[in-house]
Write an enzyme that holds these catalytic residues in place. Structure first.
Site, PDB file in Angstrom:
ATOM      1  N   SER A   1       0.829  -1.217   0.000  1.00 55.45           N
ATOM      2  CA  SER A   1       0.000   0.000   0.000  1.00 55.45           C
ATOM      3  C   SER A   1       0.857   1.258   0.000  1.00 55.45           C
ATOM      4  O   SER A   1       0.443   2.287  -0.498  1.00 55.45           O
ATOM      5  CB  SER A   1      -0.902   0.008   1.231  1.00 55.45           C
ATOM      6  OG  SER A   1      -0.145   0.304   2.400  1.00 55.45           O
ATOM      7  N   ASP A   2       2.059   1.184   0.604  1.00 52.92           N
ATOM      8  CA  ASP A   2       2.873   2.376   0.848  1.00 52.92           C
ATOM      9  C   ASP A   2       2.078   3.421   1.620  1.00 52.92           C
ATOM     10  O   ASP A   2       2.245   4.622   1.425  1.00 52.92           O
ATOM     11  CB  ASP A   2       3.412   2.965  -0.464  1.00 52.92           C
ATOM     12  CG  ASP A   2       4.751   3.676  -0.234  1.00 52.92           C
ATOM     13  OD1 ASP A   2       5.290   3.562   0.889  1.00 52.92           O
ATOM     14  OD2 ASP A   2       5.247   4.328  -1.164  1.00 52.92           O
ATOM     15  N   HIS A   3       1.212   2.934   2.486  1.00 54.73           N
ATOM     16  CA  HIS A   3       0.372   3.774   3.345  1.00 54.73           C
ATOM     17  C   HIS A   3       1.221   4.821   4.064  1.00 54.73           C
ATOM     18  O   HIS A   3       2.192   4.484   4.739  1.00 54.73           O
ATOM     19  CB  HIS A   3      -0.297   2.852   4.367  1.00 54.73           C
ATOM     20  CG  HIS A   3      -1.253   3.527   5.302  1.00 54.73           C
ATOM     21  ND1 HIS A   3      -2.518   3.875   4.928  1.00 54.73           N
ATOM     22  CD2 HIS A   3      -1.126   3.902   6.605  1.00 54.73           C
ATOM     23  CE1 HIS A   3      -3.151   4.427   5.952  1.00 54.73           C
ATOM     24  NE2 HIS A   3      -2.319   4.458   6.985  1.00 54.73           N
TER      25      HIS A   3
END
Lengths: 433, 317
Positions: free
Chosen positions: A313-315
């Site tokens: 996600s690379d949240h």
């Protein structure tokens, strides 16, 4: 609580288990926090007394997602995201395991901080959380951390987060030393000097917006160097976030040479491109930057072929103070825990990727690389399971998202398909109402 | 009372620059001669006259306590005139090149020059410009032949042999001249050598030097007769080669628990100076299995043997 521990039979579901290349209609039984069986026709007769039966006709059941990079503000930036809020967002997005990077405050670079994150997660989070530890002390890129003791404390991989290690000697020694512990090194491949003051992909669009560009070479130069270091040392290496078509050729050569190299791409780079920035939308400012449509389609194809192993996600929660600014001054980052699956389903519906391939990159492969037990529906695997309604239409409303920050690049986007139930260790932690 | 050595062993080399190039017979000859000096050194009257009239210069470009003291005592007990020069007081500090220093010294007609230098190969370079015998007292990470010989003498006296023993050399192999000289000597004498270290402290290609390689102490010490620990310099354990002292000690420091993986009668050695609590635990360093103090005693004896055996080969001897 008691009902949480009752066995559950998911009946008549489309069972998708990438770990066994399985895509069948059948039943899945979970009990005591583990998966008992997944096959055609267990039926109500073959289950223990007191089993809850959930009819999953026309729904997909799959292993819970293992998100290989989701920034959490604990310790030090709880106003952006806490382990509790991140885990709520994760559960709503079908993510049953979060891997958090070490660029916190203090940095996760000693065993005591790893221990803090694990204890705090145990007490406040509703999904599994595993920290990655810093590869160099203080993320300064100079001296390696206690890789052995950190791994023993529970760090699942080693990375300097969003920072790249420019000193090749440091990288060489770290890869060499980590190999003795079979530790995975995750590296952001961006040459900071080539990034310079750049804020978006270099090219026509940056020229028109009057923004400084970041060339693809900033990524490929560093990736090439790292591959040479892996060849020299035999270390286990994972490119943290690959974004451009040129990098794929580098990866292909490394893999063909039999090197221990794998790679992630973020869902942002698979589903968006530089044009989506439109009128300086800072929620689409991410690092590395969104690339061209040509890069995006190449990345999706690479996930399809397994050249890119992991989709994460690379949240990265950012609040208004860091986002409501001129584009060049805004902080990079976008939230993604709740939308990574649904954004991925868009690619499935468009025919760009197979569902099982997407799920493999979001669950099975990251679990394998990190040595975690999830990512599978095999008997005995932890009962980390999601139920997906592939066809339900919905609109992403930032106010309804569970993350503490609303910086989603899918603001107001029309989606098809989402998670309707998330189960962690046999307990339902999210249900769509 | 003066006791002259009984054996008549002569080292047929002008210099002792390394263990490399010594035959098993030559090594045994030196060890036998060393045994005789052990006896001599335990007497009240420790002096002989075999080097009377000879001039020995100890030229230490790198600080040393035990090696320098050991060579000085050895020379004096053999009757030589011994002069010590250290880098801090020499003209090297004033910018003189190594070759010029050599030429200057040569003009003073020394018979034996004992040299330690921080650069690998420097002693060999000096030797090529001098008329006297040169003994390498340690050059960079290359060789330290008298250390390997004294270690061999210590092992032979305690185990009765070297042949067939399994010797585990543990720690900073990459920067260690002691390790290199020992690997060559032990191989020459028929021992099995295993090096144990994190890969960052192993020179790539070391396995080609006739050693087994282990990265883990349990595996590395398994079945060892001798556990030889090496010093790890502090500046190398702050994250450059090794993350920290605590991690190094945890995985590679010799404590009782790790020593238990070696044979029950395994013996522990260390060339000194020790970093207690870094590469070796005090309980082990001072324990019943430790030979560390005996190594120092053997050092004087073996250096007397080397001086004596070389002097017998000097012109006019």
């Amino acid at each position: 609580m008691l009902s949480d521990r009752r066995p559950i039979l998911f009946a008549n579901a489309r069972i998708v288990d990438p770990s066994r290349n399985l895509d069948i209609v059948g039943d899945l039984l979970i009990a005591d926090g583990v998966i008992r069986e997944a096959k055609k026709g267990i039926g109500a007769a073959g289950v223990p007394e007191g089993t809850d039966v959930i009819d999953c006709r026309n729904k997909v059941i799959a292993p819970g997602l293992v998100d290989m990079r989701a920034f959490i503000g604990e310790p030090g930036a709880g106003h952006r995201e806490t382990l509790a809020s991140a885990s709520q967002a994760a559960a709503a997005g079908g993510v049953t395991t979060i891997i958090c990077p070490p660029d916190t405050s203090p940095v996760i670079d000693d065993p005591a901080t790893v221990d803090f994150v694990l204890r705090r997660a145990r007490d406040t989070a509703i999904v599994h959380v595993h920290p990655m530890a810093a590869l160099t002390k203080g993320l300064h890129g100079k001296e390696m951390t206690e890789i052995g003791l950190l791994k023993a404390a529970g760090a699942v991989a080693f990375t300097d987060g969003e920072k790249s290690i420019t000193n090749a000697q440091v990288m060489r020694r770290a890869l060499t030393y980590a190999r003795d512990f079979d530790a995975l090194i995750v590296h952001q491949t961006e040459d900071p000097d080539l990034i310079g003051d750049g804020v978006m992909n270099e090219g026509e669009f940056a020229a028109r917006l009057g923004l400084l560009g970041i060339p693809s070479a900033a990524e490929t130069v560093m990736l090439e160097r790292d591959i040479r270091m892996v060849a020299l040392t035999g270390g286990r290496y994972h490119a943290a976030s690959v974004t451009c078509a040129e990098s794929l050729e580098v990866l292909r050569r490394a893999k063909e040479a039999g090197l221990n190299v794998t790679a992630s791409a973020s869902i942002n780079h698979l589903s968006l491109n530089e044009n989506d920035i439109g009128p300086y939308r800072t929620f689409l400012k991410v690092s590395p930057p969104l690339r061209s449509e040509r890069d995006r389609t190449a990345l999706v194809a690479a996930v399809g072929k397994g050249l890119i192993d992991v989709v994460m996600s690379d949240h990265n929660p950012q609040d208004v103070e860091t986002k409501r600014l001129p584009f060049a001054e805004a902080a990079p980052g976008a939230i993604g825990l709740e939308t990574m699956l649904t954004a991925g389903l868009r690619l499935v519906h468009n025919g760009e990727i197979e569902l099982i391939t997407l799920l493999r990159a979001m669950s099975t492969r990251p679990a394998e690389l990190l040595g975690l037990p999830g990512g599978s529906l095999r008997s005995g695997a932890p009962a980390d399971v999601i139920v997906i309604d592939m066809d339900v239409p919905w609109i992403v409303d930032p106010d309804e998202l569970k993350s503490k920050c609303g910086n989603t690049p899918f603001d107001e986007a029309r989606m098809t398909g989402r998670v309707v139930r998330t189960i962690v260790s046999g307990r339902t932690v999210y249900e769509l109402v | 009372m003066t006791i002259a050595p009984k054996s008549s062993f002569v080292l047929n080399h002008r210099h002792l620059l390394g263990i490399e190039g010594l035959s098993a017979a030559e090594i045994s000859g030196l060890l036998d001669l060393g045994e005789e000096f052990v006896v001599l050194n335990r007497q009240i009257e420790k002096k002989t006259t075999s080097l009377r009239g000879r001039t020995q210069i100890n030229m230490f470009f790198e600080v040393s306590t035990r090696t320098q003291a050991s060579f000085e005592l050895a020379g004096k007990r053999l009757g030589a005139d011994v002069m010590n020069m250290s880098a801090s007081s020499s003209s090297m500090r004033k910018g003189e090149t190594l070759i010029d220093t050599a030429i200057t010294l040569n003009a003073m007609h020394p018979d034996i020059l004992v040299v330690r230098h921080h650069a690998s190969g420097a002693v060999e370079l000096l030797a090529s410009k001098l008329d006297c015998s040169v003994i390498n007292a340690g050059d960079g990470a290359h060789e330290h032949p008298t250390q390997a010989l004294l270690d061999a003498l210590t092992i032979r006296r305690n185990k009765g042999r070297i042949d067939g023993l399994l010797v585990a050399i543990c720690g900073d192999i990459l920067h260690s001249r002691v390790a290199r000289s020992n690997i060559i000597l032990l191989n020459q004498m028929g021992a099995r050598v295993r090096v144990v270290a994190p890969t960052t402290l192993l020179p790539p290609g070391i396995e080609r030097m006739g050693v087994e390689v282990a990265r883990d102490m349990r595996e590395g010490l398994n079945g060892a007769d001798i556990v030889m620990m090496l010093r790890l310099q502090r500046e190398r354990m702050n994250g450059s080669f090794v993350p920290s002292v605590s991690e190094y000690f945890h995985y590679w420091g010799l404590d009782e628990k790790k020593l238990a993986y070696a044979k029950p009668d395994a013996l522990v050695m260390h060339p000194g100076p020790m970093n207690r609590g870094v590469e070796i635990d005090s309980i082990v360093a001072d324990g019943a299995q430790s030979l560390i103090r005996e190594q120092v005693e053997m050092g004087v004896a073996i250096r007397m043997a080397v001086l004596e055996a070389l002097a017998r080969n000097l012109p006019n001897a």
